[in-house]
Design an enzyme around this catalytic site. Sequence first.
Site, PDB file in Angstrom:
ATOM      1  N   HIS A 175       0.754  -1.052  -0.138  1.00  0.00           N
ATOM      2  CA  HIS A 175       0.052  -0.150  -0.043  1.00  0.00           C
ATOM      3  C   HIS A 175       0.908   1.372   0.271  1.00  0.00           C
ATOM      4  O   HIS A 175       1.107   1.943   1.090  1.00  0.00           O
ATOM      5  CB  HIS A 175      -0.920  -0.115   1.167  1.00  0.00           C
ATOM      6  CG  HIS A 175      -1.909  -1.003   0.944  1.00  0.00           C
ATOM      7  ND1 HIS A 175      -2.871  -1.499   1.991  1.00  0.00           N
ATOM      8  CD2 HIS A 175      -2.706  -1.276  -0.230  1.00  0.00           C
ATOM      9  CE1 HIS A 175      -3.841  -2.289   1.588  1.00  0.00           C
ATOM     10  NE2 HIS A 175      -3.615  -2.168   0.247  1.00  0.00           N
ATOM     11  N   CYS A 206       3.120 -11.746   2.415  1.00  0.00           N
ATOM     12  CA  CYS A 206       4.454 -11.666   3.548  1.00  0.00           C
ATOM     13  C   CYS A 206       4.492 -12.891   4.091  1.00  0.00           C
ATOM     14  O   CYS A 206       3.226 -13.463   4.582  1.00  0.00           O
ATOM     15  CB  CYS A 206       3.889 -10.583   4.457  1.00  0.00           C
ATOM     16  SG  CYS A 206       4.952 -10.542   5.871  1.00  0.00           S
ATOM     17  N   GLU A 209      -5.635  -7.885   3.851  1.00  0.00           N
ATOM     18  CA  GLU A 209      -5.016  -8.843   4.558  1.00  0.00           C
ATOM     19  C   GLU A 209      -6.282  -9.532   5.476  1.00  0.00           C
ATOM     20  O   GLU A 209      -6.232 -10.903   5.473  1.00  0.00           O
ATOM     21  CB  GLU A 209      -4.022  -8.478   5.617  1.00  0.00           C
ATOM     22  CG  GLU A 209      -3.634  -9.301   6.437  1.00  0.00           C
ATOM     23  CD  GLU A 209      -2.688  -8.951   7.650  1.00  0.00           C
ATOM     24  OE1 GLU A 209      -2.483  -9.729   8.433  1.00  0.00           O
ATOM     25  OE2 GLU A 209      -2.099  -7.953   7.429  1.00  0.00           O
ATOM     26  N   THR A 242      -1.836  -8.275  10.986  1.00  0.00           N
ATOM     27  CA  THR A 242      -0.348  -8.073  11.235  1.00  0.00           C
ATOM     28  C   THR A 242       0.024  -6.564  11.357  1.00  0.00           C
ATOM     29  O   THR A 242       1.044  -6.389  12.190  1.00  0.00           O
ATOM     30  CB  THR A 242       0.485  -8.834  10.316  1.00  0.00           C
ATOM     31  OG1 THR A 242       0.371  -8.144   9.071  1.00  0.00           O
ATOM     32  CG2 THR A 242       0.523 -10.233  10.369  1.00  0.00           C
ATOM     33  N   SER A 275      -2.113   0.625   6.376  1.00  0.00           N
ATOM     34  CA  SER A 275      -2.829   0.300   7.740  1.00  0.00           C
ATOM     35  C   SER A 275      -1.657   0.695   8.706  1.00  0.00           C
ATOM     36  O   SER A 275      -1.894   1.423   9.759  1.00  0.00           O
ATOM     37  CB  SER A 275      -3.191  -1.090   8.011  1.00  0.00           C
ATOM     38  OG  SER A 275      -3.566  -1.252   9.245  1.00  0.00           O
ATOM     39  N   ASN A 276      -0.310   0.369   8.616  1.00  0.00           N
ATOM     40  CA  ASN A 276       0.738   0.271   9.680  1.00  0.00           C
ATOM     41  C   ASN A 276       0.971   1.781   9.680  1.00  0.00           C
ATOM     42  O   ASN A 276       1.360   2.260  10.744  1.00  0.00           O
ATOM     43  CB  ASN A 276       1.824  -0.668   9.404  1.00  0.00           C
ATOM     44  CG  ASN A 276       2.797  -0.109   8.453  1.00  0.00           C
ATOM     45  OD1 ASN A 276       3.630   0.757   8.274  1.00  0.00           O
ATOM     46  ND2 ASN A 276       2.510  -0.561   7.011  1.00  0.00           N
TER      47      ASN A 276
END
Length: 312
Positions: free
Chosen positions: A44, A99, A129, A167, A226-227
Site C-alpha cells: 500500500h 508476507c 489482509e 499483522t 494500515s501500519n
Amino acid sequence: MTVEEVILAEPRGFCAGVDRAIDIVERALAKFGAPIYVRHEIVHNTFVVNDLKAKGAIFIEELSDVPPGATLVFSAHGVSKAVQEEAEQRGFRIFDATCPLVSKVHVEVAKLAKEGYEFIMIGHKGHPEVEGTMGQLDHGIHLVEDVADVARVSPLQTEKLAVVTQTTLSVDDAAEITAAVRARFPSIREPKQQDICYATQNRQDAVKLMSREVDVMIVVGSPTSSNSNRLAELARKLGVPAYMVDSPAELKPEWIEGKSRVGLTAGASAPEVLVKEVIDRIKAQGAVAVRKMDGIVETVKFPLPKGLKLEG
C-alpha cells in the site's frame, strides 16, 4: 522559531515482507518480461505502485482481467483460498508475494480449523489482509474491530475458540481488544507469538520513544497503508500533532512552523527515497540538523519463491 532539528525514527520504512514483495515483481518482470499482473496493490504505497507500473506491472482486482497464460503475483497482504483456486484453474504462472508473517497466520488457521476450532479475528473490515485470512475458511471466522464488537460476537461454540490478529494493527489497541476477548472467553487459544509483525511493533515502539522529544510528527505513508495510519494515530494519542504525507509535496509549511523539533518516520511500505525528499523539504524551511534515533537494527530477510532466485 524555526525548525532546529529533524529526528529520524529507527527503524522506519521498508520491512522484509515489503522488500520481498517488490523484489518478486521486479524479478518476474526481468525474467518473463512485461506485462506482469499483480492482484491488488503489491504494497500500500502510491510511489511504489506507480514505479512498478512504469516498469510494466499491471495491477488488477479481478482475475478475469488477466489474460490466459499470463504471470500473476499475489500481493503482500495475502489472498483467500477462493482466489488461489481460481488463479490455478485459469492456468496462470503464479508467484505468491504474501508476507511470510501473514502466511504464518493462514497456516495456523488451517491447522486449528482441522481440529474443529472457530476463530475470532481482530482486524479492520475490508482490509485485503483481513479478507485473505478470513477467506482461508468458508465459515467460522468472526471479525472484531474494537472492544464493543467483542460483546456482540456469537461463535457457534466456545470449547474450541482461537484468536488471530491482522499483522499491522496498533499493538496497544490489539492488546486491549485481546484482553476483552480473553475476559469473555477465558479458555480462548492464543498464538504462541503474537500475530502483529515485528516491523509494526518496532516502528510503533520508535514512535513512542520519539514522541517524548518532538513537537510534531510527520509520517511518510499512503492513506491506504494500515501500519502508516497506526503510526500517526499513536503519536496523536501520545499528545504529539501528527500528519501523514504520501509524497513530499504534501508537506505543509504551517505544520512545522514554530516547531523546534520535527519527528520523521515512515510506514513499512514507504521507500526511503521519499523520506530523504521530505527531509529536503523541511531543510528548505530552515532546519539544519538531522539526527537519527538509536533503535533496533532489523536484519530479517525472507526467501524468494522458487523460480525467481538469481541463477549462477
